[in-house]
Design a protein around this motif. Structure first.
Motif, PDB file in Angstrom:
ATOM      1  N   LEU A  79       0.801  -1.218   0.000  1.00  0.00           N
ATOM      2  CA  LEU A  79       0.000   0.000   0.000  1.00  0.00           C
ATOM      3  C   LEU A  79       0.833   1.266   0.000  1.00  0.00           C
ATOM      4  CD1 LEU A  79      -2.767  -1.031   2.546  1.00  0.00           C
ATOM      5  CD2 LEU A  79      -2.894  -1.034   0.058  1.00  0.00           C
ATOM      6  N   GLY A  80       2.111   1.140   0.374  1.00  0.00           N
ATOM      7  CA  GLY A  80       2.960   2.322   0.432  1.00  0.00           C
ATOM      8  C   GLY A  80       2.730   3.112   1.700  1.00  0.00           C
ATOM      9  N   LYS A  81       2.993   4.405   1.653  1.00  0.00           N
ATOM     10  CA  LYS A  81       2.931   5.249   2.840  1.00  0.00           C
ATOM     11  C   LYS A  81       1.517   5.315   3.382  1.00  0.00           C
ATOM     12  CE  LYS A  81       4.687   9.622   4.546  1.00  0.00           C
ATOM     13  NZ  LYS A  81       5.272  10.909   4.196  1.00  0.00           N
ATOM     14  N   SER A  82       1.357   5.098   4.675  1.00  0.00           N
ATOM     15  CA  SER A  82       0.033   5.050   5.273  1.00  0.00           C
ATOM     16  C   SER A  82       0.166   5.197   6.772  1.00  0.00           C
ATOM     17  CB  SER A  82      -0.648   3.728   4.920  1.00  0.00           C
ATOM     18  OG  SER A  82       0.182   2.658   5.297  1.00  0.00           O
ATOM     19  N   HIS A  83      -0.967   5.151   7.496  1.00  0.00           N
ATOM     20  CA  HIS A  83      -0.890   5.236   8.933  1.00  0.00           C
ATOM     21  C   HIS A  83      -1.891   4.304   9.566  1.00  0.00           C
ATOM     22  CE1 HIS A  83      -3.814   8.331   7.666  1.00  0.00           C
ATOM     23  NE2 HIS A  83      -4.454   7.971   8.741  1.00  0.00           N
ATOM     24  N   ASP A  84      -1.629   3.913  10.812  1.00  0.00           N
ATOM     25  CA  ASP A  84      -2.397   2.875  11.488  1.00  0.00           C
ATOM     26  C   ASP A  84      -2.907   3.343  12.846  1.00  0.00           C
ATOM     27  OD1 ASP A  84      -1.674   1.016   9.453  1.00  0.00           O
ATOM     28  OD2 ASP A  84       0.250   0.786  10.434  1.00  0.00           O
ATOM     29  N   VAL A  85      -3.342   4.551  12.952  1.00  0.00           N
ATOM     30  CA  VAL A  85      -3.762   5.075  14.240  1.00  0.00           C
ATOM     31  C   VAL A  85      -4.963   4.305  14.778  1.00  0.00           C
ATOM     32  CG1 VAL A  85      -5.261   6.788  13.209  1.00  0.00           C
ATOM     33  CG2 VAL A  85      -4.395   7.155  15.481  1.00  0.00           C
ATOM     34  N   ASN A  86      -4.982   4.093  16.085  1.00  0.00           N
ATOM     35  CA  ASN A  86      -6.079   3.418  16.738  1.00  0.00           C
ATOM     36  C   ASN A  86      -7.040   4.462  17.287  1.00  0.00           C
ATOM     37  OD1 ASN A  86      -7.741   2.023  18.487  1.00  0.00           O
ATOM     38  ND2 ASN A  86      -6.216   2.030  20.098  1.00  0.00           N
ATOM     39  N   ASP A 175     -11.670   0.962  10.046  1.00  0.00           N
ATOM     40  CA  ASP A 175     -12.969   0.748  10.684  1.00  0.00           C
ATOM     41  C   ASP A 175     -14.046   1.691  10.154  1.00  0.00           C
ATOM     42  OD1 ASP A 175     -12.065   3.129  11.764  1.00  0.00           O
ATOM     43  OD2 ASP A 175     -12.835   2.694  13.769  1.00  0.00           O
ATOM     44  N   GLY A 176     -13.730   2.512   9.161  1.00  0.00           N
ATOM     45  CA  GLY A 176     -14.695   3.462   8.613  1.00  0.00           C
ATOM     46  C   GLY A 176     -14.549   4.853   9.186  1.00  0.00           C
ATOM     47  N   SER A 177     -13.711   5.032  10.182  1.00  0.00           N
ATOM     48  CA  SER A 177     -13.463   6.366  10.727  1.00  0.00           C
ATOM     49  C   SER A 177     -12.622   7.179   9.743  1.00  0.00           C
ATOM     50  CB  SER A 177     -12.723   6.276  12.070  1.00  0.00           C
ATOM     51  OG  SER A 177     -13.477   5.547  13.010  1.00  0.00           O
ATOM     52  N   TYR A 178     -12.677   8.487   9.897  1.00  0.00           N
ATOM     53  CA  TYR A 178     -11.880   9.342   9.026  1.00  0.00           C
ATOM     54  C   TYR A 178     -11.715  10.714   9.657  1.00  0.00           C
ATOM     55  CZ  TYR A 178     -16.569  10.971   7.713  1.00  0.00           C
ATOM     56  OH  TYR A 178     -17.862  11.449   7.737  1.00  0.00           O
ATOM     57  N   LYS A 211     -14.980  11.461  11.834  1.00  0.00           N
ATOM     58  CA  LYS A 211     -15.846  10.396  12.313  1.00  0.00           C
ATOM     59  C   LYS A 211     -15.003   9.458  13.151  1.00  0.00           C
ATOM     60  CE  LYS A 211     -18.790   6.526  10.969  1.00  0.00           C
ATOM     61  NZ  LYS A 211     -19.275   5.683   9.851  1.00  0.00           N
ATOM     62  N   PHE A 212     -15.227   9.475  14.463  1.00  0.00           N
ATOM     63  CA  PHE A 212     -14.514   8.613  15.397  1.00  0.00           C
ATOM     64  C   PHE A 212     -15.443   7.538  15.919  1.00  0.00           C
ATOM     65  CE2 PHE A 212     -11.877  12.408  16.741  1.00  0.00           C
ATOM     66  CZ  PHE A 212     -10.724  11.945  16.172  1.00  0.00           C
ATOM     67  N   SER A 213     -14.853   6.412  16.294  1.00  0.00           N
ATOM     68  CA  SER A 213     -15.602   5.455  17.087  1.00  0.00           C
ATOM     69  C   SER A 213     -15.502   5.785  18.571  1.00  0.00           C
ATOM     70  CB  SER A 213     -15.091   4.035  16.835  1.00  0.00           C
ATOM     71  OG  SER A 213     -13.703   3.992  16.946  1.00  0.00           O
ATOM     72  N   SER A 214     -14.639   6.742  18.938  1.00  0.00           N
ATOM     73  CA  SER A 214     -14.499   7.144  20.339  1.00  0.00           C
ATOM     74  C   SER A 214     -15.530   8.198  20.730  1.00  0.00           C
ATOM     75  CB  SER A 214     -13.097   7.686  20.600  1.00  0.00           C
ATOM     76  OG  SER A 214     -12.792   8.728  19.713  1.00  0.00           O
ATOM     77  N   GLN A 215     -16.454   8.530  19.839  1.00  0.00           N
ATOM     78  CA  GLN A 215     -17.625   9.358  20.120  1.00  0.00           C
ATOM     79  C   GLN A 215     -17.275  10.729  20.686  1.00  0.00           C
ATOM     80  OE1 GLN A 215     -20.234   7.038  22.569  1.00  0.00           O
ATOM     81  NE2 GLN A 215     -20.626   5.530  20.972  1.00  0.00           N
TER      82      GLN A 215
END
Length: 442
Positions: A79-86, A175-178, A211-215
């Motif tokens: 995928l190349g350059k990307s990020h994996d933030v939780n 997860d669909g967040s952005y 859009k977070f899942s952390s509300q």
């Protein structure tokens, strides 16, 4: 833990011991100390605090999210350059700092693999429920936009230019967040251990469509990957470029950690070399259970740099051959303790009925030794992960494929300070109480 990928590089960075420990120290007055505390996500001080549930109540999802993150990191070559933030609460510690003028307190997830600091801003499209203040650039006296022609905007090919010549960014998560927003400059306030404060202007991402899942409990993400746009690079003075982070006890909500950026970051201890490609890669060469080595072959971890030190993954992932040897040694060692093996939903995972604190007193350590003389000596609280229901599991898992990258996760990083010398690509590791104390020379 949720993994992510993006059009802007952002990646998300956190005792019971008789070993010698150290305190991380502040800088002298000539070089300001850029430091901030890390607060446990289950602490009453955390915006995620819920007295009716704990981090460990989500143990099953912790494992699932770690599996997803491991699979995603393994795909980064494609995928190349990307990020994996939780962004789904599967992390131990939150960074708290103040932003703007007037100051607004914000909480952000840290990640040793992402670069950009971004926070949730007003005006906010797709607003989610909020529990605290949101940074509003229109109300900050010190805020300025970054134009498309600036070096900071041009330093990353995932940024874009809007119709007003403002530099924007887009982050997407698995997860669909952005988070969509634009780059700007404003002041961040750091509080030193002696009570003094120091502020610095930094480039950051201002998220206006999130859009977070952390509300809405969290303000954003603070990356520690040493690229041009990260705080690690922006806050360096005229001394050596370095930073450190220290992760406290994940099992204790009152435990804290810290991040220190600049020439006086804590970088003492045993050392090993690392390589950097937006991720921090290390080279383990031996694993021992107690005094017995697993007798690993020199190439069992794959090519040099195939192992990642990651603050965004809970479990530690090992190549299948290494994991099988470790699991076998753990099974043999645990037979003398009053715990009982129980099934786990995932084949190959080791889980037991019992309590880590009550039933595993005296369990042998697991030592991960790296090239050079650095090592992590893991005691029971770092070897096993508790789910809070008289059950615990081994905090190690198999990568599921020999070509995948291995990961040293946050369970294995507890109780240690990691000091990164960016210029020399040298990593120091030392057992630590993860507290910042004033330097007597100040």
């Amino acid at each position: 833990m949720v993994t992510s990928f993006s059009f802007y590089a952002i990646f998300i960075f956190f005792f019971l011991t008789f070993l010698p420990s150290i305190n991380t120290a502040a800088a002298n007055s000539k070089h300001p100390l850029f430091a901030f505390d890390l607060i446990h996500r289950d602490s009453p001080l955390s915006p995620l605090y819920n007295s009716d549930s704990t981090f460990w109540d989500k143990a099953e999802r912790l494992y699932e999210s770690s599996i997803a993150r491991n699979a995603y990191i393994a795909s980064k070559r494609r995928l190349g350059k990307s990020h994996d933030v939780n962004v789904d609460n599967f992390f131990f510690f939150l960074a708290k700092f103040s932003f703007g003028s007037p100051w607004v307190d914000v909480f952000a997830v840290i990640d040793s693999g992402s670069d950009l600091l971004w926070i949730q801003c007003n005006p906010c499209e797709n607003r989610q429920p909020q529990t605290g203040l949101i940074y509003d650039p229109t109300k900050s006296k010190t805020y300025t936009n970054i134009s498309c022609g600036s070096l900071n905007c041009m330093s990353d090919h995932h940024t874009y230019c809007d119709t007003n010549n403002v530099c924007g960014y887009r982050n997407y998560y698995v997860d669909g967040s952005y988070s969509y927003g634009f780059l700007g400059i404003d002041s961040v306030l750091f509080t030193n251990p002696d009570g003094s404060t120091v502020a610095s202007y930094v480039t950051f991402g201002c998220g206006i469509n999130n859009k977070f899942s952390s509300q809405g409990h969290l303000a954003g993400v603070l990356g520690l990957s040493a690229t041009n746009l990260s705080l690690v690079s922006q806050l360096q003075g005229d001394g050596p470029q370095q930073f450190s982070y220290c992760l406290g006890n994940a099992s204790d909500p009152s435990s804290k950690g810290n991040v220190i950026i600049g020439p006086y970051a804590e970088t003492s201890g045993q050392t090993t070399l690392f390589t950097f490609d937006n991720l921090y890669h290390v080279n383990p060469i031996e694993i021992k259970v107690g005094s017995k080595s697993l007798n690993l072959s020199p190439k069992v971890f794959g090519p040099p740099g195939n192992v990642i030190l990651d603050s965004g993954t809970i479990y530690t992932f090992l190549p299948p051959k290494v994991y099988r040897k470790l699991a076998h040694a753990i099974r043999k060692s645990i037979r003398s303790f009053k715990v009982h093996s129980i099934p786990h939903p995932r084949p190959g995972m080791l889980c037991y009925k019992g309590n880590i604190g009550r039933d595993l007193n005296g369990f042998p350590t697991v030592t991960i030794r790296f090239q050079g003389n650095a090592e992590l000596v893991l005691e029971r609280w770092s070897i096993f992960i508790n789910d809070g229901k008289e059950r615990f599991c081994l905090a190690f898992a198999s990568t599921g494929g020999s070509i995948r990258r291995s990961i040293i996760g946050t369970m294995a990083q507890q109780f240690y300070n990691f000091g990164f010398h960016i210029d020399t690509q040298e990593l120091s590791i030392i057992r630590s109480v993860c507290s910042i104390i004033p330097n007597p020379t100040m």
